[in-house]
Structures are given as C-alpha cells and as structure tokens.
Design a protein around this motif. Sequence first.
Motif, PDB file in Angstrom:
ATOM      1  N   GLU A   7      38.159  51.302  18.434  1.00 29.93           N
ATOM      2  CA  GLU A   7      38.094  52.761  18.496  1.00 29.93           C
ATOM      3  C   GLU A   7      37.656  53.229  19.879  1.00 29.93           C
ATOM      4  O   GLU A   7      38.186  54.207  20.412  1.00 29.93           O
ATOM      5  CB  GLU A   7      37.135  53.286  17.430  1.00 29.93           C
ATOM      6  CG  GLU A   7      37.724  53.300  16.036  1.00 29.93           C
ATOM      7  CD  GLU A   7      38.927  54.226  15.953  1.00 29.93           C
ATOM      8  OE1 GLU A   7      38.785  55.440  16.189  1.00 29.93           O
ATOM      9  OE2 GLU A   7      40.026  53.734  15.666  1.00 29.93           O
ATOM     10  N   ARG A   8      36.681  52.539  20.457  1.00 27.63           N
ATOM     11  CA  ARG A   8      36.245  52.891  21.818  1.00 27.63           C
ATOM     12  C   ARG A   8      37.389  52.724  22.813  1.00 27.63           C
ATOM     13  O   ARG A   8      37.637  53.601  23.659  1.00 27.63           O
ATOM     14  CB  ARG A   8      35.051  52.020  22.224  1.00 27.63           C
ATOM     15  CG  ARG A   8      34.728  51.984  23.722  1.00 27.63           C
ATOM     16  CD  ARG A   8      34.351  53.352  24.263  1.00 27.63           C
ATOM     17  NE  ARG A   8      34.081  53.300  25.691  1.00 27.63           N
ATOM     18  CZ  ARG A   8      34.983  53.477  26.633  1.00 27.63           C
ATOM     19  NH1 ARG A   8      36.259  53.720  26.286  1.00 27.63           N
ATOM     20  NH2 ARG A   8      34.665  53.414  27.916  1.00 27.63           N
ATOM     21  N   ASP A  15      30.113  53.969  23.907  1.00 25.67           N
ATOM     22  CA  ASP A  15      30.526  55.197  24.589  1.00 25.67           C
ATOM     23  C   ASP A  15      30.017  55.264  26.023  1.00 25.67           C
ATOM     24  O   ASP A  15      30.640  55.908  26.872  1.00 25.67           O
ATOM     25  CB  ASP A  15      30.043  56.427  23.817  1.00 25.67           C
ATOM     26  CG  ASP A  15      30.861  56.696  22.558  1.00 25.67           C
ATOM     27  OD1 ASP A  15      31.973  56.143  22.447  1.00 25.67           O
ATOM     28  OD2 ASP A  15      30.385  57.449  21.691  1.00 25.67           O
ATOM     29  N   ASN A  35      40.609  52.749  22.256  1.00 28.74           N
ATOM     30  CA  ASN A  35      41.719  53.658  21.976  1.00 28.74           C
ATOM     31  C   ASN A  35      41.461  55.085  22.448  1.00 28.74           C
ATOM     32  O   ASN A  35      42.396  55.886  22.537  1.00 28.74           O
ATOM     33  CB  ASN A  35      42.040  53.665  20.474  1.00 28.74           C
ATOM     34  CG  ASN A  35      43.057  52.606  20.103  1.00 28.74           C
ATOM     35  OD1 ASN A  35      43.857  52.175  20.930  1.00 28.74           O
ATOM     36  ND2 ASN A  35      43.027  52.178  18.860  1.00 28.74           N
ATOM     37  N   ARG A  36      40.210  55.404  22.736  1.00 26.38           N
ATOM     38  CA  ARG A  36      39.909  56.751  23.207  1.00 26.38           C
ATOM     39  C   ARG A  36      40.221  56.948  24.679  1.00 26.38           C
ATOM     40  O   ARG A  36      40.128  58.065  25.185  1.00 26.38           O
ATOM     41  CB  ARG A  36      38.437  57.088  22.944  1.00 26.38           C
ATOM     42  CG  ARG A  36      38.108  57.310  21.477  1.00 26.38           C
ATOM     43  CD  ARG A  36      36.791  58.027  21.301  1.00 26.38           C
ATOM     44  NE  ARG A  36      35.666  57.240  21.744  1.00 26.38           N
ATOM     45  CZ  ARG A  36      35.004  56.362  20.967  1.00 26.38           C
ATOM     46  NH1 ARG A  36      35.400  56.174  19.717  1.00 26.38           N
ATOM     47  NH2 ARG A  36      33.971  55.706  21.437  1.00 26.38           N
ATOM     48  N   GLU A  37      40.585  55.863  25.358  1.00 26.55           N
ATOM     49  CA  GLU A  37      40.844  55.952  26.795  1.00 26.55           C
ATOM     50  C   GLU A  37      42.178  55.293  27.108  1.00 26.55           C
ATOM     51  O   GLU A  37      42.380  54.106  26.845  1.00 26.55           O
ATOM     52  CB  GLU A  37      39.717  55.270  27.571  1.00 26.55           C
ATOM     53  CG  GLU A  37      39.693  55.612  29.031  1.00 26.55           C
ATOM     54  CD  GLU A  37      38.356  55.264  29.668  1.00 26.55           C
ATOM     55  OE1 GLU A  37      38.295  55.291  30.898  1.00 26.55           O
ATOM     56  OE2 GLU A  37      37.396  54.958  28.938  1.00 26.55           O
ATOM     57  N   ARG A  44      43.904  51.157  26.312  1.00 26.02           N
ATOM     58  CA  ARG A  44      44.437  51.076  24.953  1.00 26.02           C
ATOM     59  C   ARG A  44      45.176  49.772  24.693  1.00 26.02           C
ATOM     60  O   ARG A  44      45.224  49.286  23.558  1.00 26.02           O
ATOM     61  CB  ARG A  44      45.358  52.269  24.684  1.00 26.02           C
ATOM     62  CG  ARG A  44      44.607  53.569  24.465  1.00 26.02           C
ATOM     63  CD  ARG A  44      45.549  54.735  24.304  1.00 26.02           C
ATOM     64  NE  ARG A  44      44.813  55.988  24.123  1.00 26.02           N
ATOM     65  CZ  ARG A  44      45.361  57.183  24.197  1.00 26.02           C
ATOM     66  NH1 ARG A  44      46.664  57.304  24.446  1.00 26.02           N
ATOM     67  NH2 ARG A  44      44.635  58.257  24.038  1.00 26.02           N
ATOM     68  N   GLN A  62      36.503  55.142   9.982  1.00 27.37           N
ATOM     69  CA  GLN A  62      36.845  56.305  10.797  1.00 27.37           C
ATOM     70  C   GLN A  62      36.494  57.602  10.076  1.00 27.37           C
ATOM     71  O   GLN A  62      35.922  58.520  10.674  1.00 27.37           O
ATOM     72  CB  GLN A  62      38.332  56.267  11.157  1.00 27.37           C
ATOM     73  CG  GLN A  62      38.695  55.182  12.149  1.00 27.37           C
ATOM     74  CD  GLN A  62      40.185  54.893  12.170  1.00 27.37           C
ATOM     75  OE1 GLN A  62      40.977  55.557  11.495  1.00 27.37           O
ATOM     76  NE2 GLN A  62      40.585  53.903  12.949  1.00 27.37           N
TER      77      GLN A  62
END
Length: 216
Positions: A91-92, A192, A94-96, A100, A147
């Motif tokens: 998840e971390r 994060d 995939n946020r950038e 990815r 999620q």
Amino acid sequence: MTKVHATGLPHFDLASGGALTYPATKVALNPERTMIFPLFRRNRRADTISALYGMIVAQARMPSFYQDFVVADTINGRFDLLVLHLVLVIERLNREEGVRDLAQGLFDRFCRDMDDNLREIGIADLKVPKEMRKMGQAFYGRAQAYQAALATPDNAALVETLVRNIYAGSAPSAAVTDRLAAYVRDAIRALDTQETSALESGKLHLPDPARSFAVA
C-alpha cells in the motif's frame, strides 16, 4: 535460514518450526500498473525486491508477535502475519508512482516463495494450481479487508479485521488486539515517513513489535 533456489532468488523460511504451506497465484495487483523496464533496471529492481521481501519476512517472524501478541506459531498464524506486513508495504509503494513497480514485484516474489514452500513439503504438482488459486483469493480478501478497516478513523474495524484474520476469529484479549492495532498504525506511520530513495535501495524500517506492545 536463507537458501538459494534454482531461480537464483533467495528463499526465506517463514518462521520457526517449518515452512509455510500456502501458495499464491501470480496475478497482478493492478494490470494497468504493469511496466516494462530495460534489462539493467530489472536486475537492479530484482535485488531491491529481494531485499524488501526478506525484511518483510523477518519482521513477520519476530518472536514478540508469537509471545507478546499471542499469535499462533502455526502455518495459518505465520501466513497471516506475513500477509499483513506485505499489504502494508505494498500500500505504501502503490501511493507513489515511481515505486509502484516494486509493489507488483513484491507480490510476485511472495507468490514464488509460496510456490516454493508448497513444493518443498511435497504437495503434488497437480494440486499446486488449485492451492495457488485459494492463496490468491485469501491474499486479496485480506488486503481489501485491511484497506477498508484502515480507512476508518477509529480502531474498531481494524481490531475486528485483525481478530478475524490474525486470530482466526478468537481474540486472546481486548488489550492484546488493541495493542496489535496500535502496532499496525505505528507501522503505517513509519512507512509513510520513509524516503522513496531508501525504498528504492531496498531499505525498509518497521517498528519493533516488542516495544509497541510494551508502550501501548
């Protein structure tokens, strides 16, 4: 103990007491995110993915989870701790956008490791695909549940999800599950704050579960 398979990739025993028996389908987390890189970048990314995966496995097998947090040191318990940490890291990533592809690579690496574990304990080749489909469904079901739970501001949904998955529906105590939920939130905050450059170089920092348990 780390072993090297014929693929040239290190294989990590998933916890004390034996190998994990769950496989996984090699399906993309998001097919639209699949990217092709030059050969030199693939090789560099492969080293990064292997390093990150090894750290995730090491985190999931830390003794505090099985002692302080009372997670069963069984195939199911080890599997669910691994999935929990893998979901958080993916998840971390995939946020950038720039990292990815590492998320996809980690999932693929996880799939290969699960397949290796199945075969090592003697699961027949004809049965592996069926077990892999089950594993794929289990991973995605858990990922979606985490999620959804993490999207809520309080910990009630997260605790419920952890009890259902990590503790197979039977929580040891409210105090323990609350502390595990607090650890998960701490892990998200730690992820994060990590620089993209560190992740790209294969560095990963996650909180010490023993400390999280002590101070919760």
